[in-house]
Design an enzyme around this catalytic site. Sequence first.
Site, mmCIF file in Angstrom:
data_model
loop_
_atom_site.group_PDB
_atom_site.id
_atom_site.type_symbol
_atom_site.label_atom_id
_atom_site.label_comp_id
_atom_site.label_asym_id
_atom_site.label_seq_id
_atom_site.Cartn_x
_atom_site.Cartn_y
_atom_site.Cartn_z
ATOM 1 N N ARG A 1 -14.823 -37.508 0.200
ATOM 2 C CA ARG A 1 -15.122 -38.941 0.307
ATOM 3 C C ARG A 1 -13.944 -39.674 0.961
ATOM 4 O O ARG A 1 -14.128 -40.492 1.859
ATOM 5 C CB ARG A 1 -15.393 -39.500 -1.104
ATOM 6 C CG ARG A 1 -15.502 -41.010 -1.187
ATOM 7 C CD ARG A 1 -16.933 -41.465 -1.126
ATOM 8 N NE ARG A 1 -17.097 -42.890 -1.359
ATOM 9 C CZ ARG A 1 -17.850 -43.679 -0.609
ATOM 10 N NH1 ARG A 1 -18.513 -43.176 0.419
ATOM 11 N NH2 ARG A 1 -17.983 -44.945 -0.877
ATOM 12 N N ASP B 1 -9.327 -42.051 -4.857
ATOM 13 C CA ASP B 1 -10.497 -41.329 -5.378
ATOM 14 C C ASP B 1 -10.108 -39.860 -5.527
ATOM 15 O O ASP B 1 -9.249 -39.362 -4.791
ATOM 16 C CB ASP B 1 -11.688 -41.467 -4.412
ATOM 17 C CG ASP B 1 -13.031 -41.241 -5.101
ATOM 18 O OD1 ASP B 1 -13.811 -42.205 -5.230
ATOM 19 O OD2 ASP B 1 -13.294 -40.087 -5.525
ATOM 20 N N CYS C 1 -27.838 -47.485 -13.391
ATOM 21 C CA CYS C 1 -27.389 -48.692 -14.117
ATOM 22 C C CYS C 1 -28.440 -49.123 -15.125
ATOM 23 O O CYS C 1 -28.254 -48.936 -16.315
ATOM 24 C CB CYS C 1 -27.125 -49.809 -13.126
ATOM 25 S SG CYS C 1 -25.691 -49.451 -12.132
ATOM 26 N N THR D 1 -19.875 -44.363 -15.132
ATOM 27 C CA THR D 1 -20.053 -44.255 -16.582
ATOM 28 C C THR D 1 -21.478 -43.743 -16.830
ATOM 29 O O THR D 1 -22.382 -44.533 -17.149
ATOM 30 C CB THR D 1 -19.833 -45.614 -17.280
ATOM 31 O OG1 THR D 1 -20.432 -46.648 -16.505
ATOM 32 C CG2 THR D 1 -18.362 -45.924 -17.453
ATOM 33 N N ARG E 1 -29.744 -41.199 -7.251
ATOM 34 C CA ARG E 1 -29.379 -40.856 -8.624
ATOM 35 C C ARG E 1 -30.408 -41.372 -9.636
ATOM 36 O O ARG E 1 -30.797 -42.516 -9.594
ATOM 37 C CB ARG E 1 -27.991 -41.417 -8.957
ATOM 38 C CG ARG E 1 -26.881 -40.637 -8.275
ATOM 39 C CD ARG E 1 -25.544 -41.251 -8.524
ATOM 40 N NE ARG E 1 -25.454 -42.576 -7.936
ATOM 41 C CZ ARG E 1 -24.408 -43.377 -8.101
ATOM 42 N NH1 ARG E 1 -23.396 -43.001 -8.837
ATOM 43 N NH2 ARG E 1 -24.381 -44.556 -7.528
HETATM 44 N N1 LIG Z 1 -23.765 -49.178 -8.188
HETATM 45 C C1 LIG Z 1 -24.201 -50.197 -8.874
HETATM 46 O O1 LIG Z 1 -25.083 -50.904 -8.471
HETATM 47 C C2 LIG Z 1 -23.677 -50.562 -10.183
HETATM 48 C C3 LIG Z 1 -24.267 -51.653 -10.790
HETATM 49 C C4 LIG Z 1 -23.845 -51.993 -12.047
HETATM 50 C C5 LIG Z 1 -22.835 -51.287 -12.641
HETATM 51 N N2 LIG Z 1 -22.247 -50.233 -12.004
HETATM 52 C C6 LIG Z 1 -21.182 -49.551 -12.690
HETATM 53 O O2 LIG Z 1 -20.028 -49.440 -11.886
HETATM 54 C C7 LIG Z 1 -19.360 -48.204 -12.160
HETATM 55 C C8 LIG Z 1 -19.172 -47.407 -10.888
HETATM 56 O O3 LIG Z 1 -20.437 -47.131 -10.335
HETATM 57 P P1 LIG Z 1 -20.639 -46.632 -8.831
HETATM 58 O O4 LIG Z 1 -22.084 -46.797 -8.550
HETATM 59 O O5 LIG Z 1 -19.661 -47.290 -7.922
HETATM 60 O O6 LIG Z 1 -20.274 -45.101 -8.987
HETATM 61 P P2 LIG Z 1 -20.158 -43.999 -7.805
HETATM 62 O O7 LIG Z 1 -20.605 -42.734 -8.405
HETATM 63 O O8 LIG Z 1 -20.812 -44.520 -6.582
HETATM 64 O O9 LIG Z 1 -18.606 -43.927 -7.464
HETATM 65 C C9 LIG Z 1 -17.647 -43.571 -8.342
HETATM 66 C C10 LIG Z 1 -16.477 -42.980 -7.576
HETATM 67 O O10 LIG Z 1 -15.476 -42.703 -8.550
HETATM 68 C C11 LIG Z 1 -14.871 -41.456 -8.234
HETATM 69 N N3 LIG Z 1 -14.250 -40.914 -9.440
HETATM 70 C C12 LIG Z 1 -14.840 -40.258 -10.469
HETATM 71 N N4 LIG Z 1 -13.919 -39.957 -11.393
HETATM 72 C C13 LIG Z 1 -12.731 -40.413 -10.942
HETATM 73 C C14 LIG Z 1 -11.411 -40.391 -11.438
HETATM 74 N N5 LIG Z 1 -11.131 -39.852 -12.614
HETATM 75 N N6 LIG Z 1 -10.428 -40.941 -10.695
HETATM 76 C C15 LIG Z 1 -10.713 -41.512 -9.496
HETATM 77 N N7 LIG Z 1 -11.950 -41.561 -8.958
HETATM 78 C C16 LIG Z 1 -12.947 -41.024 -9.677
HETATM 79 C C17 LIG Z 1 -16.003 -40.624 -7.681
HETATM 80 O O11 LIG Z 1 -15.503 -39.570 -6.884
HETATM 81 C C18 LIG Z 1 -16.797 -41.667 -6.880
HETATM 82 O O12 LIG Z 1 -16.379 -41.728 -5.532
HETATM 83 C C19 LIG Z 1 -20.210 -47.529 -13.210
HETATM 84 O O13 LIG Z 1 -19.741 -47.874 -14.486
HETATM 85 C C20 LIG Z 1 -21.562 -48.140 -13.023
HETATM 86 O O14 LIG Z 1 -22.348 -48.100 -14.200
HETATM 87 C C21 LIG Z 1 -22.667 -49.852 -10.795
#
Ligand SMILES: NC(=O)c1ccc[n+]([C@@H]2O[C@H](COP(=O)([O-])OP(=O)(O)OC[C@H]3O[C@@H](n4cnc5c(N)ncnc54)[C@H](O)[C@@H]3O)[C@@H](O)[C@H]2O)c1
Length: 426
Positions: free
Chosen positions: A36, A31, A256, A81, A327
């Site tokens: 974190r 990450d 999402c 995203t 969020r």
């Molecule tokens: N949380 C959910 O319930 C959920 C459900 C459906 C889809 N998604 C999708 O899953 C994906 C991730 O969501 P999330 O909730 O886990 O996000 P999040 O914000 O909880 O975590 C993302 C992590 O990625 C890290 N990050 C950002 N840019 C980076 C980079 N360039 N290199 C390495 N690390 C990087 C951030 O520091 C963070 O710790 C998104 O596309 C989201 O739409 C999430």
Amino acid sequence: MREKICIVGLGYVGLPLAVEFAKKHDVIGFDINNQRVSLLKDGIDQTQEVTYEELKFSNIKFSTDPNDMSECNFIIVTVPTPITVDNLPDLAPLKSASMTIGSVFKKGTIVIYESTVYPGVTEEECLPILESTSQMRNGIDFFVGYSPERINPGDKKNKVSEIVKVVSGQNKEVLEKVAVLYESIINAGVYRASSIKVAEAAKVIENTQRDLNISLMNELAVIFERLDIDTTDVLNAAASKWNFLKFQPGLVGGHCIAVDPYYLTYKAEKVGYIPEVILAGRRVNDNMGRFIASTIVKKMIKNGIPINDATVSILGITFKENVTDIRNSRVVDLIKELKEYGLNVQVIDEFASKEEVAKEFDVELIDIKNAKTSEIVVLAVPHDIYVKGGWNLISRMVNPVKNIVIDIKSTLNSLEKPDNSILWRL
Ligand SMILES: NC(=O)c1ccc[n+]([C@@H]2O[C@H](COP(=O)([O-])OP(=O)(O)OC[C@H]3O[C@@H](n4cnc5c(N)ncnc54)[C@H](O)[C@@H]3O)[C@@H](O)[C@H]2O)c1
């Protein structure tokens, strides 16, 4: 076979996935967020998706050094995203992660994207970046796949290993390798999609469908309010028919369901189609905070509760129940609107972080024990503790002479409502 896997992006999706893979494989958790990563090294997951014990007993190597990816044969991308203020896809984290990966990965690596996107992002946006930064040829030196995540934050039952996982690859061989990799951790099994674009589209329509189902219920709630009919009573009655699909009205927040449909509408418009139904659903859902606030004010006037000096207690500000994630919380629309009517608003949430809420929304969270007696209580996010507390909890918070209780998701037992409370459900 024991594989070397790197998970890029250790958020709500990436961390539980890393923990699961680490039970069978060698895992690097990468990450860019130093804080974190150092907390994870200490066994602390602020999202509360993974316990201290799970982290301490797992063999994940947490890192902020991209060079640690270079030995891996699978790299899985789970970065955010989001959308821009204009509701357009913001692919910056995905592109930046692709650049990092392209600059370090070794020959033969399969890069699997999991982030939610519109059809085409993996092959048309990310793949060219991997090629240009690595100077390697796709399909010969490295390969790509897509496997949409299906994590349901806060859900301790439907964990990643218990949900069927859609997998895809750029050709049959890659698909098979991706499928075997996920089969090693997913008890529920995998679904082999016919192409990467099909897998991308499948994920984005899951959330679009959910958004639209809720938007229809929200529109019905607006109509039934004008007709003075209780929406929940109507839905219960209609659900007595076998083919009526029962959904619930509510505030649609989070990153999402309220965000992903815009990925699809963006792509639809790019190919010359204005997706009227999807966008209408988004508009209906985004207006619910305003609608609830105006309904509260109308109910106060009708019931002779003076607006001046009245206090509204809001229970819950996270984007859904039993999670810490704030969020894109739409409870904030309700708070803002109520304040514009001149009402005093006090917000309580045992799950959300006071600091984060203050920073993100400029809203002060108070402890329930310090709450002032209020004329209105809005059960905005039904965390289990509020639902268990039920009418007893609410009765301790409200003006005993007359009060209005807004039960947004119909979690209170209406038959137990005290006589001094006026109940309204969305
Ligand atoms: N949380 C959910 O319930 C959920 C459900 C459906 C889809 N998604 C999708 O899953 C994906 C991730 O969501 P999330 O909730 O886990 O996000 P999040 O914000 O909880 O975590 C993302 C992590 O990625 C890290 N990050 C950002 N840019 C980076 C980079 N360039 N290199 C390495 N690390 C990087 C951030 O520091 C963070 O710790 C998104 O596309 C989201 O739409 C999430």
